[in-house]
Structure formats: structure tokens, C-alpha cells
Design a protein around this motif. Structure first.
Motif, mmCIF file in Angstrom:
data_model
loop_
_atom_site.group_PDB
_atom_site.id
_atom_site.type_symbol
_atom_site.label_atom_id
_atom_site.label_comp_id
_atom_site.label_asym_id
_atom_site.label_seq_id
_atom_site.Cartn_x
_atom_site.Cartn_y
_atom_site.Cartn_z
ATOM 1 N N SER A 103 0.837 -1.207 0.000
ATOM 2 C CA SER A 103 0.000 0.000 0.000
ATOM 3 C C SER A 103 0.865 1.248 0.000
ATOM 4 N N ALA A 104 1.994 1.202 0.753
ATOM 5 C CA ALA A 104 2.884 2.360 0.799
ATOM 6 C C ALA A 104 3.461 2.642 -0.589
ATOM 7 N N ARG A 105 3.826 1.582 -1.332
ATOM 8 C CA ARG A 105 4.357 1.777 -2.685
ATOM 9 C C ARG A 105 3.283 2.329 -3.625
ATOM 10 N N PHE A 106 2.070 1.876 -3.435
ATOM 11 C CA PHE A 106 0.977 2.371 -4.284
ATOM 12 C C PHE A 106 0.782 3.867 -4.089
ATOM 13 N N TRP A 107 0.742 4.302 -2.812
ATOM 14 C CA TRP A 107 0.521 5.718 -2.554
ATOM 15 C C TRP A 107 1.759 6.551 -2.874
ATOM 16 N N LEU A 108 2.906 5.960 -2.708
ATOM 17 C CA LEU A 108 4.121 6.669 -3.105
ATOM 18 C C LEU A 108 4.112 6.914 -4.618
ATOM 19 N N GLY A 109 3.740 5.868 -5.389
ATOM 20 C CA GLY A 109 3.662 6.040 -6.856
ATOM 21 C C GLY A 109 2.650 7.102 -7.239
ATOM 22 N N ASN A 110 1.510 7.145 -6.539
ATOM 23 C CA ASN A 110 0.494 8.164 -6.838
ATOM 24 C C ASN A 110 0.994 9.562 -6.497
ATOM 25 N N ALA A 111 1.746 9.681 -5.386
ATOM 26 C CA ALA A 111 2.300 10.995 -5.025
ATOM 27 C C ALA A 111 3.308 11.445 -6.071
ATOM 28 N N GLN A 112 4.126 10.515 -6.586
ATOM 29 C CA GLN A 112 5.100 10.857 -7.628
ATOM 30 C C GLN A 112 4.394 11.200 -8.943
ATOM 31 N N TYR A 113 3.316 10.489 -9.237
ATOM 32 C CA TYR A 113 2.533 10.823 -10.438
ATOM 33 C C TYR A 113 1.970 12.238 -10.328
ATOM 34 N N THR A 121 3.215 14.669 -8.742
ATOM 35 C CA THR A 121 4.308 15.653 -8.852
ATOM 36 C C THR A 121 5.047 15.517 -10.189
ATOM 37 N N ARG A 122 4.451 14.739 -11.119
ATOM 38 C CA ARG A 122 4.969 14.567 -12.475
ATOM 39 C C ARG A 122 6.307 13.816 -12.531
ATOM 40 N N ASP A 123 6.587 13.053 -11.495
ATOM 41 C CA ASP A 123 7.805 12.223 -11.508
ATOM 42 C C ASP A 123 7.396 10.838 -12.004
ATOM 43 N N TYR A 124 7.105 10.745 -13.318
ATOM 44 C CA TYR A 124 6.459 9.555 -13.877
ATOM 45 C C TYR A 124 7.363 8.315 -13.857
ATOM 46 N N LYS A 125 8.636 8.509 -14.124
ATOM 47 C CA LYS A 125 9.531 7.360 -14.151
ATOM 48 C C LYS A 125 9.651 6.705 -12.772
ATOM 49 N N GLU A 126 9.788 7.540 -11.738
ATOM 50 C CA GLU A 126 9.854 6.986 -10.379
ATOM 51 C C GLU A 126 8.540 6.346 -9.993
ATOM 52 N N ALA A 127 7.465 6.933 -10.443
ATOM 53 C CA ALA A 127 6.146 6.372 -10.150
ATOM 54 C C ALA A 127 6.007 4.989 -10.781
ATOM 55 N N ILE A 128 6.427 4.870 -12.063
ATOM 56 C CA ILE A 128 6.358 3.570 -12.742
ATOM 57 C C ILE A 128 7.181 2.524 -11.972
ATOM 58 N N CYS A 188 1.089 6.726 -16.566
ATOM 59 C CA CYS A 188 2.404 7.367 -16.582
ATOM 60 C C CYS A 188 3.027 7.250 -17.985
ATOM 61 N N GLN A 189 2.878 6.096 -18.618
ATOM 62 C CA GLN A 189 3.446 5.907 -19.956
ATOM 63 C C GLN A 189 2.774 6.828 -20.970
ATOM 64 N N VAL A 190 1.464 7.041 -20.794
ATOM 65 C CA VAL A 190 0.771 7.990 -21.682
ATOM 66 C C VAL A 190 1.342 9.376 -21.476
ATOM 67 N N GLU A 191 1.576 9.782 -20.240
ATOM 68 C CA GLU A 191 2.138 11.107 -19.961
ATOM 69 C C GLU A 191 3.547 11.224 -20.542
ATOM 70 N N LEU A 192 4.278 10.132 -20.613
ATOM 71 C CA LEU A 192 5.627 10.134 -21.178
ATOM 72 C C LEU A 192 5.604 9.964 -22.709
ATOM 73 N N LYS A 193 4.397 9.940 -23.277
ATOM 74 C CA LYS A 193 4.224 9.816 -24.721
ATOM 75 C C LYS A 193 4.673 8.446 -25.244
ATOM 76 N N ASP A 194 4.646 7.452 -24.371
ATOM 77 C CA ASP A 194 5.041 6.101 -24.779
ATOM 78 C C ASP A 194 3.768 5.285 -24.979
ATOM 79 N N THR A 195 3.084 5.565 -26.120
ATOM 80 C CA THR A 195 1.774 4.951 -26.377
ATOM 81 C C THR A 195 1.881 3.440 -26.534
ATOM 82 N N LYS A 196 2.930 2.974 -27.165
ATOM 83 C CA LYS A 196 3.096 1.533 -27.377
ATOM 84 C C LYS A 196 3.179 0.793 -26.058
ATOM 85 N N ALA A 197 3.991 1.325 -25.165
ATOM 86 C CA ALA A 197 4.145 0.684 -23.845
ATOM 87 C C ALA A 197 2.848 0.756 -23.060
#
Length: 268
Positions: free
Chosen positions: A185-195, A197-204, A230-239
Motif C-alpha cells: 500500500s505504501a508503494r501504491f501511494w508513493l507512486g500516486n504521489a510521484q505521479y 508531482t509529475r515524476d512519472y519514471k519513479e512512479a512507474i 504514466c506511460q501515456v504522460e511520457l508519450k510512450d503509447t506503445k508501452a
């Protein structure tokens, strides 16, 4: 006669003996016929001396007996006084010991009360460290009170909208409690907090760690959908498309799968 002229007062034993001796002596002196008939002069004098010695001896014996009796009475009185003194001393000592005993009893009672307070305090402090049963995201597990407190504190920061502050709070929690039941749960909320704050790679990275370590966790489908976002925000549509397809295949009955189908239809 001379004896009839004596006073009729009471005489002591010693006085009676002395008087008898005087009468006998007078008889020897004033009665020459008796003297001539019974004794010679020398014999009379010896008899008188012997009689006087006997009287003196009896008198001295009575005096000594009286003195001894007086000494014994005095000694007895002194013994009684000594005994009374000892009794009073014992009474005083007993009273002192009784007072000391009462003081000791009070001190023991106070020590027992303090010991009880200490034991209760220790028990309360120990209970603060005893694991407690918690349920988070549909999962039940044991957690230390401090562990529970730290997770809830980090989650409160996230829910208050302070996402930038929530990132270090959840990161610190995962470093301190890497094996915690709260970790997925901590990792889930950490990823959401990074998302947020636009830190998409760390969130992924954190969402993928959740899926790798707890693929059956109730938050796993949401984590997969968040990876795609996050991949959509990074413009990685294929992924993003592949992630959504995997999500639908792995968790077909989840709400995240329904959302993934809609998202796939919009991806070009």
C-alpha cells in the motif's frame, strides 16, 4: 519480795533474760544462807558469768538476726525496684518497636503501591510496542504500533493534498519497514504521489515493484492502470497499450480492467 515490786510492763525477750540474770545474781549476793548451802563463792561467780555470757550471746544472736532480716528486706526492695525498672524499660522498648513496626508497614505498603504503579506503567509501555492487528486495502496483518502510526501519518499527508511532502514520508517508511504488511500500500501511494508531482519514471518504478512483490494485492490492478497512465504522460503509447492489454488479461474482473478497455479505445 523484790520481784513483786517490778513494773508490770511488757518486756522483750532480751530484757526478760537480762532481768532473770539480775534476779539470779541478786539472789546469790543477798541470800547468804542459800549461797552457803548451794555454792562456794568462786562457783557462784562462775555460774553468774556463764549465765551472763549466755544472755549476752542470746542478745547478740537476736541482734544479728534482726540485722540480717533488715538486710534481706532491703535487698528484696532493691530487687523489686530493679525488676520494676527492667519492666518499664521493656515497655518502652516494646512501644518503640511497635512504632518502628508500624512505620515499616507503612513503608512496605507505599513500596507495594509504587511497584504496582511501575508494573502498570511498564505494561502500558510494553503494549505500545506489541503488534496490533490491522486491515489495510482488504488485507489483515500484524503491525507494530510505531509502524502503524508512521504509515497513517504519511497517508494523512497524501490525503491533505501535500503530494511533494508525501513522497519522502512514504519513502522513509519503506526504508524503515521494508518487510511491513503496509509495504504494497505504501508503494501504491508513493507512486500516486510521484505521479501527482509529475515524476512519472519513479512512479512507474514503484508501481512495478508492487506488481512484482504482491501481484495478488487488491491495489495491483490499479497499480497496472497507473503505470499505463504514466506511460501515456511520457508519450510512450506503445508501452501504455501493452500495459493495458496485460491488465485486462491478468485482472479481467477488476474495475481497473474496465477502465483499461475504455482507455485502449481512445489510444491511437
Amino acid at each position: 519480795m523484790a520481784a513483786s515490786n517490778l513494773p508490770q510492763a511488757r518486756l522483750g525477750r532480751g530484757q526478760r533474760v537480762a532481768a532473770l540474770a539480775a534476779i539470779v545474781a541478786a539472789a546469790f549476793v543477798w541470800s547468804p544462807h542459800s549461797h552457803a548451802a548451794l555454792f562456794a563463792d568462786d562457783e557462784a561467780r562462775r555460774a553468774i558469768l556463764e549465765l551472763r555470757q549466755r544472755v549476752d550471746a542470746m542478745t547478740q544472736s537476736q541482734q544479728r538476726a534482726g540485722e540480717r532480716s533488715g538486710d534481706e528486706v532491703s535487698q528484696l526492695r532493691r530487687s523489686l525496684l530493679d525488676l520494676q525498672t527492667q519492666i518499664e524499660s521493656l515497655r518502652t522498648e516494646q512501644a518503640m518497636l511497635r512504632g518502628q513496626n508500624e512505620q515499616l508497614m507503612r513503608e512496605v505498603a507505599e513500596l507495594q503501591r509504587r511497584q504496582k504503579d511501575i508494573v502498570q506503567g511498564v505494561d502500558e509501555r510494553l503494549r505500545q510496542f506489541e503488534p496490533v492487528k490491522v486491515t489495510v486495502d482488504g488485507r489483515e496483518f500484524q503491525a507494530d504500533p510505531a509502524e502503524k502510526r508512521d504509515f497513517e501519518a504519511a497517508l494523512a499527508v497524501f490525503r491533505s493534498g501535500r503530494f511533494a511532502d508525501a513522497v519522502p514520508a512514504f519513502s522513509a517508511f519503506l526504508r524503515q519497514y521494508p518487510q511491513s504488511g503496509y509495504a504494497p500500500s505504501a508503494r501504491f501511494w508513493l507512486g500516486n504521489a510521484q505521479y501527482a508531482t509529475r515524476d512519472y519514471k519513479e512512479a512507474i518504478g514503484n508501481f512495478q515493484a508492487l506488481l512484482a512483490r504482491a501481484p495478488d494485492h487488491p491495489r495491483a490492478p490499479e497499480a497496472a492502470l497507473s503505470i499505463a497512465n504514466c506511460q501515456v504522460e511520457l508519450k510512450d503509447t506503445k508501452a501504455a497499450r501493452k500495459t493495458l492489454e496485460d491488465l485486462i488479461r491478468t485482472y479481467p474482473q477488476s474495475e481497473a480492467a474496465t477502465a483499461a478497455k475504455e482507455r485502449l479505445s481512445r489510444l491511437k
